[in-house]
Scaffold this active site. Structure first.
Site, PDB file in Angstrom:
ATOM      1  N   LYS A   9       8.412  64.746-115.266  1.00  0.00           N
ATOM      2  CA  LYS A   9       6.986  64.541-115.549  1.00  0.00           C
ATOM      3  C   LYS A   9       6.663  64.953-116.992  1.00  0.00           C
ATOM      4  O   LYS A   9       7.504  65.565-117.680  1.00  0.00           O
ATOM      5  CB  LYS A   9       6.169  65.330-114.521  1.00  0.00           C
ATOM      6  CG  LYS A   9       6.362  64.818-113.078  1.00  0.00           C
ATOM      7  CD  LYS A   9       5.602  65.700-112.086  1.00  0.00           C
ATOM      8  CE  LYS A   9       5.689  65.154-110.671  1.00  0.00           C
ATOM      9  NZ  LYS A   9       4.959  66.030-109.702  1.00  0.00           N
ATOM     10  N   TYR A  49       1.327  56.920-106.617  1.00  0.00           N
ATOM     11  CA  TYR A  49       0.770  58.040-105.843  1.00  0.00           C
ATOM     12  C   TYR A  49      -0.326  57.595-104.873  1.00  0.00           C
ATOM     13  O   TYR A  49      -1.214  58.383-104.542  1.00  0.00           O
ATOM     14  CB  TYR A  49       0.232  59.111-106.798  1.00  0.00           C
ATOM     15  CG  TYR A  49       1.308  60.029-107.350  1.00  0.00           C
ATOM     16  CD1 TYR A  49       2.175  60.730-106.506  1.00  0.00           C
ATOM     17  CD2 TYR A  49       1.443  60.227-108.731  1.00  0.00           C
ATOM     18  CE1 TYR A  49       3.151  61.577-107.016  1.00  0.00           C
ATOM     19  CE2 TYR A  49       2.422  61.088-109.241  1.00  0.00           C
ATOM     20  CZ  TYR A  49       3.267  61.760-108.378  1.00  0.00           C
ATOM     21  OH  TYR A  49       4.228  62.615-108.883  1.00  0.00           O
ATOM     22  N   PHE A  57      -6.745  66.932-105.354  1.00  0.00           N
ATOM     23  CA  PHE A  57      -5.997  67.008-106.610  1.00  0.00           C
ATOM     24  C   PHE A  57      -5.720  65.641-107.224  1.00  0.00           C
ATOM     25  O   PHE A  57      -5.072  65.549-108.257  1.00  0.00           O
ATOM     26  CB  PHE A  57      -4.666  67.758-106.381  1.00  0.00           C
ATOM     27  CG  PHE A  57      -3.748  67.132-105.366  1.00  0.00           C
ATOM     28  CD1 PHE A  57      -2.885  66.086-105.708  1.00  0.00           C
ATOM     29  CD2 PHE A  57      -3.750  67.578-104.048  1.00  0.00           C
ATOM     30  CE1 PHE A  57      -2.045  65.503-104.774  1.00  0.00           C
ATOM     31  CE2 PHE A  57      -2.905  66.997-103.087  1.00  0.00           C
ATOM     32  CZ  PHE A  57      -2.056  65.958-103.458  1.00  0.00           C
ATOM     33  N   ARG A 102      12.297  73.296-109.742  1.00  0.00           N
ATOM     34  CA  ARG A 102      10.927  73.839-109.767  1.00  0.00           C
ATOM     35  C   ARG A 102      10.948  75.362-109.679  1.00  0.00           C
ATOM     36  O   ARG A 102      10.135  76.033-110.315  1.00  0.00           O
ATOM     37  CB  ARG A 102      10.117  73.225-108.626  1.00  0.00           C
ATOM     38  CG  ARG A 102       9.752  71.754-108.875  1.00  0.00           C
ATOM     39  CD  ARG A 102       9.224  71.108-107.610  1.00  0.00           C
ATOM     40  NE  ARG A 102       8.660  69.782-107.838  1.00  0.00           N
ATOM     41  CZ  ARG A 102       8.344  68.947-106.856  1.00  0.00           C
ATOM     42  NH1 ARG A 102       8.525  69.300-105.586  1.00  0.00           N
ATOM     43  NH2 ARG A 102       7.839  67.761-107.131  1.00  0.00           N
ATOM     44  N   ASN A 112       4.580  70.767-112.025  1.00  0.00           N
ATOM     45  CA  ASN A 112       5.840  71.090-111.328  1.00  0.00           C
ATOM     46  C   ASN A 112       7.047  70.271-111.791  1.00  0.00           C
ATOM     47  O   ASN A 112       8.024  70.101-111.061  1.00  0.00           O
ATOM     48  CB  ASN A 112       5.644  71.040-109.803  1.00  0.00           C
ATOM     49  CG  ASN A 112       5.286  69.663-109.297  1.00  0.00           C
ATOM     50  OD1 ASN A 112       5.129  68.725-110.080  1.00  0.00           O
ATOM     51  ND2 ASN A 112       5.149  69.538-108.001  1.00  0.00           N
ATOM     52  N   HIS A 115       9.419  64.738-110.216  1.00  0.00           N
ATOM     53  CA  HIS A 115       9.170  64.006-108.973  1.00  0.00           C
ATOM     54  C   HIS A 115      10.499  63.509-108.417  1.00  0.00           C
ATOM     55  O   HIS A 115      11.377  63.114-109.182  1.00  0.00           O
ATOM     56  CB  HIS A 115       8.279  62.782-109.232  1.00  0.00           C
ATOM     57  CG  HIS A 115       8.275  61.816-108.080  1.00  0.00           C
ATOM     58  ND1 HIS A 115       7.449  61.962-106.986  1.00  0.00           N
ATOM     59  CD2 HIS A 115       9.038  60.711-107.830  1.00  0.00           C
ATOM     60  CE1 HIS A 115       7.702  60.983-106.135  1.00  0.00           C
ATOM     61  NE2 HIS A 115       8.660  60.213-106.614  1.00  0.00           N
TER      62      HIS A 115
HETATM   63  N1  LIG Z   1      -2.564  71.307-104.349  1.00  0.00           N
HETATM   64  C1  LIG Z   1      -2.180  70.635-105.427  1.00  0.00           C
HETATM   65  N2  LIG Z   1      -2.700  70.924-106.639  1.00  0.00           N
HETATM   66  C2  LIG Z   1      -2.330  70.254-107.743  1.00  0.00           C
HETATM   67  N3  LIG Z   1      -1.424  69.257-107.743  1.00  0.00           N
HETATM   68  C3  LIG Z   1      -0.865  68.926-106.569  1.00  0.00           C
HETATM   69  C4  LIG Z   1      -1.222  69.586-105.347  1.00  0.00           C
HETATM   70  N4  LIG Z   1      -0.502  69.036-104.339  1.00  0.00           N
HETATM   71  C5  LIG Z   1       0.254  68.089-104.905  1.00  0.00           C
HETATM   72  N5  LIG Z   1       0.055  68.017-106.244  1.00  0.00           N
HETATM   73  C6  LIG Z   1       0.707  67.123-107.195  1.00  0.00           C
HETATM   74  O1  LIG Z   1       0.940  65.884-106.559  1.00  0.00           O
HETATM   75  C7  LIG Z   1       2.345  65.632-106.508  1.00  0.00           C
HETATM   76  C8  LIG Z   1       2.666  64.889-105.240  1.00  0.00           C
HETATM   77  O2  LIG Z   1       2.403  65.723-104.138  1.00  0.00           O
HETATM   78  P1  LIG Z   1       3.403  65.784-102.905  1.00  0.00           P
HETATM   79  O3  LIG Z   1       3.878  64.394-102.600  1.00  0.00           O
HETATM   80  O4  LIG Z   1       2.726  66.547-101.842  1.00  0.00           O
HETATM   81  O5  LIG Z   1       4.601  66.690-103.469  1.00  0.00           O
HETATM   82  P2  LIG Z   1       6.094  66.336-103.938  1.00  0.00           P
HETATM   83  O6  LIG Z   1       6.026  65.966-105.391  1.00  0.00           O
HETATM   84  O7  LIG Z   1       6.849  67.619-103.719  1.00  0.00           O
HETATM   85  O8  LIG Z   1       6.576  65.201-103.056  1.00  0.00           O
HETATM   86  C9  LIG Z   1       2.987  67.010-106.631  1.00  0.00           C
HETATM   87  O9  LIG Z   1       4.315  66.967-107.084  1.00  0.00           O
HETATM   88  C10 LIG Z   1       2.062  67.669-107.637  1.00  0.00           C
HETATM   89  O10 LIG Z   1       2.322  67.210-108.958  1.00  0.00           O
HETATM   90 MG   LIG Z   2       5.660  63.384-102.551  1.00  0.00          MG
END
Ligand SMILES: Nc1ncnc2c1ncn2[C@@H]1O[C@H](COP(=O)(O)OP(=O)(O)O)[C@@H](O)[C@H]1O
Ligand SMILES: [Mg+2]
Length: 149
Positions: A9, A49, A57, A102, A112, A115
């Protein structure tokens, strides 16, 4: 062989973590079959997304992911989708185990670093969103015989 979509990212690119992150995947044994530095359009960000539309968020996520270049990649290997998620670690970097990307490099969920696709159907969809078939390379790693029994 299974493939997954991985994306460093904008924070990971700005913090000069591209080399370290790719090195982890290379050393684990996964094969890099596609890679490009690119800036994500709002349209592509929304498509990528779309499962998060309406969440608290979502707007900050859109802003974050389009804020600068990302390094998009496709990795190939045995059980690579779940294995890469393990290497990446939990969504919240403070909860991610040390040794994960991470866990080692980040603090906040909204920054974070990386992805990775969460399932084989997601990886198929995301690879198709980011890469044309001709942008993916078919080749054999020279150490293949030492990575696989
Ligand atoms: N509570 C949150 N606050 C801020 N950003 C978030 C939050 N939850 C998710 N995100 C962002 O959205 C992305 C996608 O979320 P998710 O699909 O739940 O996680 P992952 O990337 O671990 O699959 C996360 O990697 C993060 O960048
Ligand atoms: Mg995800």
């Amino acid at each position: 062989m299974e493939r997954t979509f991985v994306m460093i990212k904008p924070d990971g690119v700005q913090r000069c973590l591209v080399g370290k992150v790719i090195q982890r995947f290379e050393e684990k044994g996964f094969k890099l079959v596609g890679a490009k530095l690119m800036t994500i359009s709002p349209e592509l960000a929304g498509e990528h997304y779309k499962e998060h539309v309406g969440k608290g968020f979502y707007n900050s996520l859109m802003e974050y992911i389009t804020s600068g270049p990302v390094m998009a990649m496709v990795l190939e290997g045995k059980d690579v989708v779940s294995a890469v998620r393990t290497v990446v670690g939990k969504t919240n970097p403070l909860e991610a185990s040390p040794g994960t990307i991470r866990g080692d490099f980040g603090i906040e969920t909204g920054r974070n670093i990386i992805h990775a696709s969460d399932s084989v159907p997601s990886s198929d969809r995301e690879i198709g969103l980011f890469f044309k078939p001709e942008e993916l390379q078919g080749y054999e790693r020279i150490d293949n015989v030492w990575l696989y029994e």
